[in-house]
Scaffold this active site. Structure first.
Site, PDB file in Angstrom:
ATOM      1  N   ASP A  13       0.789  -1.246   0.000  1.00 38.10           N
ATOM      2  CA  ASP A  13       0.000   0.000   0.000  1.00 38.10           C
ATOM      3  C   ASP A  13       0.827   1.305   0.000  1.00 38.10           C
ATOM      4  O   ASP A  13       0.501   2.238   0.755  1.00 38.10           O
ATOM      5  CB  ASP A  13      -0.948   0.009   1.217  1.00 38.10           C
ATOM      6  CG  ASP A  13      -1.971  -1.126   1.190  1.00 38.10           C
ATOM      7  OD1 ASP A  13      -1.948  -1.933   0.263  1.00 38.10           O
ATOM      8  OD2 ASP A  13      -2.796  -1.204   2.131  1.00 38.10           O
ATOM      9  N   HIS A  53     -10.768   0.745  -2.491  1.00 32.60           N
ATOM     10  CA  HIS A  53     -12.109   0.750  -1.913  1.00 32.60           C
ATOM     11  C   HIS A  53     -13.167   1.354  -2.836  1.00 32.60           C
ATOM     12  O   HIS A  53     -12.878   2.246  -3.640  1.00 32.60           O
ATOM     13  CB  HIS A  53     -12.110   1.574  -0.613  1.00 32.60           C
ATOM     14  CG  HIS A  53     -11.242   1.012   0.469  1.00 32.60           C
ATOM     15  ND1 HIS A  53     -11.293  -0.307   0.861  1.00 32.60           N
ATOM     16  CD2 HIS A  53     -10.299   1.602   1.262  1.00 32.60           C
ATOM     17  CE1 HIS A  53     -10.414  -0.497   1.838  1.00 32.60           C
ATOM     18  NE2 HIS A  53      -9.795   0.637   2.099  1.00 32.60           N
ATOM     19  N   HIS A  57     -17.500   2.761   0.970  1.00 31.69           N
ATOM     20  CA  HIS A  57     -16.990   1.580   1.675  1.00 31.69           C
ATOM     21  C   HIS A  57     -17.343   1.598   3.161  1.00 31.69           C
ATOM     22  O   HIS A  57     -17.276   2.636   3.818  1.00 31.69           O
ATOM     23  CB  HIS A  57     -15.469   1.481   1.501  1.00 31.69           C
ATOM     24  CG  HIS A  57     -14.914   0.139   1.798  1.00 31.69           C
ATOM     25  ND1 HIS A  57     -14.339  -0.185   3.006  1.00 31.69           N
ATOM     26  CD2 HIS A  57     -14.885  -0.979   1.051  1.00 31.69           C
ATOM     27  CE1 HIS A  57     -13.960  -1.454   2.982  1.00 31.69           C
ATOM     28  NE2 HIS A  57     -14.275  -1.965   1.802  1.00 31.69           N
ATOM     29  N   LYS A 111      -7.060  -5.071  -2.911  1.00 33.22           N
ATOM     30  CA  LYS A 111      -7.804  -5.597  -1.759  1.00 33.22           C
ATOM     31  C   LYS A 111      -8.698  -4.519  -1.196  1.00 33.22           C
ATOM     32  O   LYS A 111      -8.438  -3.333  -1.399  1.00 33.22           O
ATOM     33  CB  LYS A 111      -6.825  -6.115  -0.701  1.00 33.22           C
ATOM     34  CG  LYS A 111      -5.910  -5.000  -0.195  1.00 33.22           C
ATOM     35  CD  LYS A 111      -4.941  -5.486   0.850  1.00 33.22           C
ATOM     36  CE  LYS A 111      -4.055  -4.368   1.338  1.00 33.22           C
ATOM     37  NZ  LYS A 111      -4.772  -3.287   2.042  1.00 33.22           N
ATOM     38  N   CYS A 156      -1.874  -2.782   7.674  1.00 28.74           N
ATOM     39  CA  CYS A 156      -1.822  -3.697   6.528  1.00 28.74           C
ATOM     40  C   CYS A 156      -0.543  -4.524   6.471  1.00 28.74           C
ATOM     41  O   CYS A 156      -0.579  -5.710   6.132  1.00 28.74           O
ATOM     42  CB  CYS A 156      -2.089  -2.935   5.242  1.00 28.74           C
ATOM     43  SG  CYS A 156      -3.811  -2.354   5.178  1.00 28.74           S
TER      44      CYS A 156
HETATM   45  C1  VGL Z   1      -4.580   0.697   5.833  1.00 31.44           C
HETATM   46  C2  VGL Z   1      -6.145   1.551   7.265  1.00 31.44           C
HETATM   47  C3  VGL Z   1      -7.114   1.450   6.296  1.00 31.44           C
HETATM   48  C4  VGL Z   1      -3.158   0.296   5.594  1.00 31.44           C
HETATM   49  C5  VGL Z   1      -5.539   0.578   4.845  1.00 31.44           C
HETATM   50  O1  VGL Z   1      -2.717   0.226   4.419  1.00 31.44           O
HETATM   51  O2  VGL Z   1      -2.450   0.041   6.598  1.00 31.44           O
HETATM   52  N1  VGL Z   1      -4.891   1.171   7.036  1.00 31.44           N
HETATM   53  N2  VGL Z   1      -6.802   0.975   5.089  1.00 31.44           N
HETATM   54 ZN    ZN Z   2      -8.197   0.980   3.519  1.00 30.32          ZN
END
Ligand code: VGL
Ligand code: ZN
Length: 209
Positions: A13, A53, A57, A111, A156
């Site tokens: 991410d 998302h 969401h 995801k 994540c």
């Molecule tokens: C994440 C919160 C919500 C992350 C993703 O990538 O850690 N944290 N969505």
């Molecule tokens: Zn997220």
């Protein structure tokens, strides 16, 4: 460290919304890019994940009238932290940070695209049972040791590492190539889980040592 063709670097991410100026900015988030580039040189296989998302969401506070970001609520699958709207499919915030240069990456795994369920982990959604397909992909390709880097360390990245262990795979987090959100003690909490599950921590310099 002795590296093999069965090792994979999972880059989690590294998207605009998690970097300074983004909707869910992680402090110093873009600082992970340099160590990730250095680490990448040691890997034959690289996989990127992308938080992806829908606009409405269920993990967004905006989908729950009267709730604010960073509050926790109960959903059908358990507790869920509510976030600011982030990483909406097709938006600039969902794009990878423009400085991230990993054209060799072999898979981009998206995801969190189901409206009703969040997915921190690259392996399982937050119900901990709906698979993303990554376990099967790794198995089919003979990739059986997972190194992790990216954002956020305590969400994540951490959930992905814990799920890798649940699948019986060695999981090593490159600590200097991650940054944390650190919400209500989330770093201390997940590090306790790392210890129990056997998630290892090391720094990118140790890869070439
Ligand atoms: C994440 C919160 C919500 C992350 C993703 O990538 O850690 N944290 N969505
Ligand atoms: Zn997220």
């Amino acid at each position: 460290m002795k590296m093999t063709s069965h090792d994979v670097l999972l880059v989690i991410d590294v998207q605009n919304d998690f970097c300074p100026g983004g909707a869910l900015a992680v402090a110093d988030g873009d600082a992970v890019i340099e160590p990730i580039h250095r680490a990448a040189q040691q890997f034959q296989h690289i996989i990127l994940t992308q938080d992806w998302h829908t606009p409405d969401h269920n993990s967004f506070a905006s989908a729950h009238p009267g709730k604010d970001p960073f509050e926790q609520i109960e959903l059908s699958y358990g507790p869920q932290t509510l976030w600011p709207d982030h990483c909406i499919q097709g938006t600039r915030g969902a794009d990878f940070h423009p400085a991230l240069q990993l054209t060799r990456a072999e898979l981009i795994l998206r995801k969190g695209f189901r409206r009703t369920i969040d997915s921190y982990s690259a392996f399982f959604e937050n119900d901990r049972t709906t698979g993303t397909g990554l376990a099967g992909y790794l198995r089919e390709r003979g990739l059986n040791r997972v190194f992790l880097a990216g954002l956020a360390y305590d969400y994540c990245v951490g959930y992905s590492a814990l799920d890798a262990r649940r699948l019986g795979l060695p999981a090593i987090i490159l600590r200097d190539a991650c940054r944390a959100i650190d919400l209500n003690g989330s770093v201390a909490e997940i590090e306790r889980e790392f210890a129990t599950a056997g998630v290892e921590l090391m720094n990118t310099v140790d890869l070439s040592a």
